[in-house]
Design an enzyme around this catalytic site. Structure first.
Site, mmCIF file in Angstrom:
data_model
loop_
_atom_site.group_PDB
_atom_site.id
_atom_site.type_symbol
_atom_site.label_atom_id
_atom_site.label_comp_id
_atom_site.label_asym_id
_atom_site.label_seq_id
_atom_site.Cartn_x
_atom_site.Cartn_y
_atom_site.Cartn_z
ATOM 1 N N ARG A 48 0.861 -1.181 0.000
ATOM 2 C CA ARG A 48 0.000 0.000 0.000
ATOM 3 C C ARG A 48 0.897 1.231 0.000
ATOM 4 O O ARG A 48 2.113 1.130 0.142
ATOM 5 C CB ARG A 48 -0.992 0.012 1.167
ATOM 6 C CG ARG A 48 -0.682 -0.799 2.388
ATOM 7 C CD ARG A 48 0.419 -0.258 3.248
ATOM 8 N NE ARG A 48 0.266 1.174 3.488
ATOM 9 C CZ ARG A 48 1.245 1.998 3.682
ATOM 10 N NH1 ARG A 48 2.505 1.579 3.647
ATOM 11 N NH2 ARG A 48 1.033 3.274 3.905
ATOM 12 N N GLY A 49 0.260 2.376 -0.222
ATOM 13 C CA GLY A 49 1.014 3.601 -0.474
ATOM 14 C C GLY A 49 1.079 3.821 -1.964
ATOM 15 O O GLY A 49 1.485 2.932 -2.729
ATOM 16 N N ALA A 50 0.665 5.007 -2.422
ATOM 17 C CA ALA A 50 0.515 5.243 -3.858
ATOM 18 C C ALA A 50 1.778 4.942 -4.664
ATOM 19 O O ALA A 50 1.700 4.259 -5.695
ATOM 20 C CB ALA A 50 0.049 6.687 -4.088
ATOM 21 N N ARG A 88 -7.028 -0.643 -7.117
ATOM 22 C CA ARG A 88 -7.174 0.471 -6.180
ATOM 23 C C ARG A 88 -7.496 1.717 -6.990
ATOM 24 O O ARG A 88 -6.596 2.346 -7.538
ATOM 25 C CB ARG A 88 -5.895 0.714 -5.355
ATOM 26 C CG ARG A 88 -5.468 -0.367 -4.376
ATOM 27 C CD ARG A 88 -6.442 -0.646 -3.251
ATOM 28 N NE ARG A 88 -6.723 0.469 -2.385
ATOM 29 C CZ ARG A 88 -5.987 0.835 -1.318
ATOM 30 N NH1 ARG A 88 -4.891 0.185 -1.025
ATOM 31 N NH2 ARG A 88 -6.364 1.840 -0.571
ATOM 32 N N GLN A 192 -2.267 1.844 9.891
ATOM 33 C CA GLN A 192 -0.947 1.978 9.275
ATOM 34 C C GLN A 192 0.006 2.794 10.144
ATOM 35 O O GLN A 192 1.212 2.573 10.124
ATOM 36 C CB GLN A 192 -1.072 2.628 7.891
ATOM 37 C CG GLN A 192 -1.818 1.802 6.868
ATOM 38 C CD GLN A 192 -3.272 2.230 6.754
ATOM 39 O OE1 GLN A 192 -3.905 2.594 7.752
ATOM 40 N NE2 GLN A 192 -3.827 2.181 5.556
ATOM 41 N N ASP A 233 -2.460 10.411 -2.371
ATOM 42 C CA ASP A 233 -2.718 9.383 -3.378
ATOM 43 C C ASP A 233 -3.139 9.982 -4.710
ATOM 44 O O ASP A 233 -3.014 9.334 -5.743
ATOM 45 C CB ASP A 233 -3.797 8.423 -2.873
ATOM 46 C CG ASP A 233 -3.259 7.485 -1.809
ATOM 47 O OD1 ASP A 233 -2.934 6.343 -2.150
ATOM 48 O OD2 ASP A 233 -3.136 7.904 -0.643
ATOM 49 N N LYS A 244 -5.262 9.322 2.818
ATOM 50 C CA LYS A 244 -5.912 8.384 3.730
ATOM 51 C C LYS A 244 -6.985 9.080 4.559
ATOM 52 O O LYS A 244 -6.805 10.198 5.019
ATOM 53 C CB LYS A 244 -4.854 7.752 4.641
ATOM 54 C CG LYS A 244 -5.371 6.661 5.558
ATOM 55 C CD LYS A 244 -6.072 5.542 4.793
ATOM 56 C CE LYS A 244 -5.219 4.931 3.719
ATOM 57 N NZ LYS A 244 -5.971 3.940 2.888
#
EC number: 5.3.1.23
Length: 342
Positions: A48-50, A88, A192, A233, A244
Site C-alpha cells: 500500500r502507499g501510492a 485500487r 498503518q 494518493d 488516507k
C-alpha cells in the site's frame, strides 16, 4: 538485476512483496509471478502507499509479459492492465505507471517487449527512490528548528520505492538534527500509523509517540505540534488532495491552530486531468475492516458501516505541496500548472 527496498524486492523472474498486513508481528515476503498476483496484493493491502502501488503494478505487468513469452503484445496485455487498474481506483500512481508502460508496449512484442517492460519497471522503482530523497531535502527546509511534527498513515519506505514522502521529510529533518519529536496517528481502520509508521521510525531511532487519531486536536491545542506532514494518493489540477481517511480532519485542525499543513508527493501523483477534488473516485472498502481488527469483533455484525479509504483536503487548507521538482506554496490551479511546466 535485483532491486531491493524496504517493501519490494525484484528478482527479474519474480517479485517479492513484504506483507504489510502482518507487520509488526511477522515479516513475511510473498512471491508475485504475474498481473493477477500483483492486483490481488494491491487490493488486499499486502502492499500500500501510492508510489509502492505504482511500482508493484509496473513489475506485475512486466511479469505478465514474461509469462506470455513470444505472445506478449499490447493487445495480449490489455486484460492484465484492466485487472491492475481496478485494484485500487484512487491511487493515481497506479494509472500513471500503467500508462507509461502501455506507451512502451504499443510498438513492441515478444522478447523485446518483455525486456523493455522489465527495464522501465526498474526505472520507475529507482526514480521513485531518487524523488523521495529530493523531497526529503526540500520538505525539511520548511520545518522550524527543533520541530515536533504530526503525521498520518504510513508514507515511509514501506509505501514507496524507499526513504518515503512525508516520512522521507521526517527522516531528512532528523538526520539534520532539526527534529525533536514525531507524533504518529494510529490511522484507523487499517492502523498503518501504529503498525507501520511507528515500526519504521523506531527502527531508525527517530523518537515517535503513537496517539489515537482523536488526540490530534488536543496535541495542537497544547502547542505540541509545529507542523503536520502527510502524503497523497492523488492531487488534482487545483491542488485538492486525496489521502488516507482522516487527513481532511487534520487539515481543518491545523488551520484552526495556525499550524503549517504540508503534503509530500512525487510528480506522478499530480493529476492535471481532474480539475478539482470533486472528480476523484473515492474507494470504499469492506465493512468488516471497521467492525473488526485482525479477526477480533468490535461491533455488532449487522451494524451498517461507512468505510471510505480516502478523503479530500481542499487546496486552501494546504500550506505547501512538496514534489521532487520543488515546493508549491499556497497551491492553486495556476501554481500547480506552473509547477508541472517546470
Amino acid at each position: 538485476m535485483a532491486i531491493n527496498s524496504a517493501a519490494i524486492r525484484w528478482h527479474d523472474d519474480h517479485l517479492e512483496l513484504l506483507d504489510q498486513r502482518r507487520l509488526p508481528a511477522e515479516t513475511i515476503w510473498l512471491p508475485i509471478h504475474g498481473s493477477d498476483d500483483a492486483a490481488t496484493a494491491i487490493h488486499d493491502m499486502v502492499v500500500r502507499g501510492a508510489p509502492a502501488i505504482g511500482i508493484t503494478a509496473a513489475y506485475g505487468l512486466a511479469l505478465e509479459a514474461a509469462r506470455l513469452g513470444d505472445d506478449a503484445s499490447a493487445a495480449a496485455l490489455a486484460p492484465a492492465i484492466a485487472t491492475l487498474a481496478a485494484s485500487r481506483p484512487t491511487a493515481v500512481n497506479l494509472f500513471w505507471a500503467l500508462e507509461r508502460l502501455q506507451r512502451i508496449a504499443s510498438d513492441l512484442s515478444g522478447a523485446a517487449l518483455i525486456s523493455a517492460l522489465k527495464a522501465d519497471a526498474q526505472a520507475i522503482h529507482q526514480e521513485d527512490l531518487a524523488a523521495n530523497q529530493r523531497m526529503g531535502e526540500l520538505g525539511a527546509d520548511l520545518l522550524p528548528a527543533n520541530a515536533s511534527v504530526y503525521t498520518h498513515c504510513n508514507t515511509g519506505a514501506l509505501a514507496t520505492g524507499g526513504h518515503g514522502t512525508a516520512l522521507g521529510i521526517i527522516r531528512t529533518a532528523w538526520s539534520r538534527g532539526n527534529l525533536q519529536q514525531v507524533y504518529a496517528g494510529e490511522t484507523r481502520p487499517w492502523l498503518q500509523g501504529s503498525r507501520l509508521t511507528s515500526w519504521e521510525l523506531l527502527n531508525d531511532g527517530i523518537p515517535v509517540t503513537l496517539v489515537a487519531d482523536s488526540a490530534a486536536g488536543q496535541l495542537m491545542q497544547q502547542g505540541k505540534v509545529q507542523a503536520v506532514i502527510v502524503g497523497a494518493d492523488r492531487i488534482t489540477a487545483n491542488g485538492d488532495t486525496a489521502n488516507k481517511i482522516g487527513t481532511y480532519n487534520l487539515a481543518v485542525l491545523a488551520r484552526h491552530h495556525g499550524i503549517p499543513f504540508i503534503v509530500a508527493a512525487p510528480l506522478s501523483t499530480l493529476d492535471a486531468e481532474l480539475p478539482d477534488g470533486s472528480h476523484i473516485v473515492i474507494e470504499e472498502r469492506d465493512a468488516s475492516e471497521v467492525r473488526s481488527i485482525q479477526g477480533k469483533t468490535l461491533a455488532p455484525a449487522h451494524c451498517p458501516v461507512y468505510n471510505p479509504a480516502f478523503d479530500v483536503t481542499p487546496a486552501e487548507l494546504i500550506t505547501a505541496i512538496v514534489t521532487e521538482r520543488g515546493v508549491i506554496r499556497a497551491p492553486s490551479t495556476d501554481t500547480l500548472l506552473a509547477h508541472l511546466r517546470g
